[in-house]
Design an enzyme around this catalytic site. Structure first.
Site, PDB file in Angstrom:
ATOM      1  N   TYR A   1     126.282  61.206 124.007  1.00  0.00           N
ATOM      2  CA  TYR A   1     125.183  60.205 123.585  1.00  0.00           C
ATOM      3  C   TYR A   1     124.383  58.842 124.073  1.00  0.00           C
ATOM      4  O   TYR A   1     123.930  58.498 123.265  1.00  0.00           O
ATOM      5  CB  TYR A   1     125.814  60.628 122.064  1.00  0.00           C
TER       6      TYR A   1
ATOM      7  N   LYS B   1     137.474  69.587 126.209  1.00  0.00           N
ATOM      8  CA  LYS B   1     137.629  70.506 126.598  1.00  0.00           C
ATOM      9  C   LYS B   1     137.546  70.541 128.571  1.00  0.00           C
ATOM     10  O   LYS B   1     136.983  70.636 128.647  1.00  0.00           O
ATOM     11  CB  LYS B   1     135.742  70.861 126.864  1.00  0.00           C
TER      12      LYS B   1
ATOM     13  N   ASP C   1     136.732  74.774 120.944  1.00  0.00           N
ATOM     14  CA  ASP C   1     136.001  76.371 120.740  1.00  0.00           C
ATOM     15  C   ASP C   1     136.988  76.556 119.661  1.00  0.00           C
ATOM     16  O   ASP C   1     136.793  77.146 118.648  1.00  0.00           O
ATOM     17  CB  ASP C   1     135.290  76.961 121.799  1.00  0.00           C
TER      18      ASP C   1
ATOM     19  N   ASP D   1     130.750  65.288 116.484  1.00  0.00           N
ATOM     20  CA  ASP D   1     129.528  65.262 115.760  1.00  0.00           C
ATOM     21  C   ASP D   1     129.625  66.593 114.661  1.00  0.00           C
ATOM     22  O   ASP D   1     129.143  66.391 113.722  1.00  0.00           O
ATOM     23  CB  ASP D   1     128.414  64.588 116.579  1.00  0.00           C
TER      24      ASP D   1
END
Ligand code: NAD
Length: 346
Positions: A127, A179, A214, A238
């Protein structure tokens, strides 16, 4: 802090449904005798309309002075236009921790007894806005590029915040969401730092586990009760915070706090909801719960808890609910029911 001393705070009603839910929240805070002395400011689309700027200097100056703000949702143009004012505020005031609790208030839903807290890193990751297009063969947007950055210092700061928060609130464990199997540098540094800090500083004080983002998204809808406090990087945070809001009745129920060393800004997780703006049907609970977090923050958890209890009883005893919760009440009617309850309880 004495009960009588007014606490200066910036108020940004925001765009879309912002002014409606802000007015509702102010009525309830006034009924509760909350000690805020508001300095009303504008930003977002309202800032552009009034003075040509999405983040006017007067608004920034006010938050620098008060170091405390309650903010309605601010509209961000999609694709082009000005940069998100929310992101700019988080950068300007180094609001590195975004705290998003999700707790069941109305029992009997698809997921009952949810009590999760998501701690989102708020300043780094994907971001940061280091983005550009590369033109090829006359197509100005032939390639889109984005660079994410996570720093050791930023990772340390947010994981310590999550561990300290969890311990202070008597929680059982912190789950680090990452991740690092694919983005080995960007989210690898986050996981590596969390493991290190836990082993060196928190090992005997709070439980620790790790999960890939995930799998986490799937586990949250299969068995959300297995989680307690989650800590993750900006983009994952988010997305997952909207997911956990969905477990407790949707965005109308989800508050958020943006916390830094020198300022704190409280807001609803949801946006300006242009589809229902001006209709008087928005659910003001998320902003009210954000105001309750703001009361906790200034050492007035007594009033914050009273506000949470009033919301609980109005929904579950009086059965007054807005449309998104399956009820018939408009924003004004729901707010009037809250104020009536507060006045009745003295
Ligand atoms: P949104 O959160 O505004 O709306 C998503 C859906 O949820 C809509 O159907 C809306 O009607 C509903 N909804 C949201 N809040 C509600 C409430 N309090 N009561 C009842 N229903 C509610 O998301 P969006 O449509 O993707 O975004 C609209 C604008 O808000 C965009 O400009 C976006 O950039 C901005 N936004 C701002 C913030 C913020 O200021 N923190 C956060 C998210 C989105």
């Amino acid at each position: 802090m004495s009960a009588q001393q007014p606490v200066p705070a910036t108020l940004i009603p925001g765009d879309g449904i912002g002014p409606e839910i802000t007015e509702a929240t102010l009525q309830v805070l006034a009924a509760l005798g909350a000690p805020f002395a508001w300095d009303r400011q504008i930003a977002g689309a309202a800032g552009v309309a009034a003075c040509g700027e999405p983040l006017p200097k007067a608004c920034l100056d006010s938050i620098h002075r008060t170091q405390l703000a309650l903010k309605g949702p601010l509209e961000t143009p999609v694709g082009g236009g000005y940069r998100s004012v929310n992101v700019q505020l988080r950068e300007e005031f180094k609001l590195y921790a975004n705290l998003r609790p999700a707790r069941t208030i109305i029992p009997g839903g698809r997921f009952d007894n949810i009590d999760l807290v998501l701690v989102r890193e708020n300043n780094e990751g994907l971001y940061m806005g280091y983005e550009h297009f590369i033109p090829i063969d006359g197509d100005p947007h032939a390639v889109g590029m984005s660079t994410g950055i996570n720093t050791r210092q930023g990772c340390r700061r947010i994981v310590r915040f999550a561990f300290d928060y969890a311990i202070r609130k008597g929680r059982k464990k912190v789950t680090v969401v990452h991740k690092a199997n694919i983005m080995k540098a960007l989210t690898g540094i986050f996981l590596e730092t969390a493991r290190q800090i836990h082993a060196d500083e928190y090992k005997d004080r709070i439980g620790f586990e790790e999960v890939i983002v995930d799998a986490c998204a799937m586990k949250l809808v299969m068995n959300p009760w297995q989680f307690d406090v989650l800590v993750t990087t900006n983009l994952f945070g988010d997305i997952l915070s909207d997911e956990i809001a969905g477990l407790v009745g949707g965005l109308g129920m989800a508050p958020g706090a943006n916390i830094g060393e020198h300022a704190a800004i409280f807001e609803a997780v949801h946006g300006s909801a242009p589809d229902i703006a001006g209709k008087g049907i928005a659910n003001p609970i998320a902003l009210m719960l954000a105001a309750a977090m703001m009361l906790d923050h200034i050492g007035r958890a007594d009033i914050g808890n009273r506000l949470r209890k009033t919301i609980d009883e109005t929904l579950n005893v009086d059965k007054v609910r807005t449309g998104d919760l399956g009820g018939q009440a408009g924003t004004g009617e729901f707010t009037a029911a809250l104020v009536k309850r507060i006045q009745a309880s003295g």
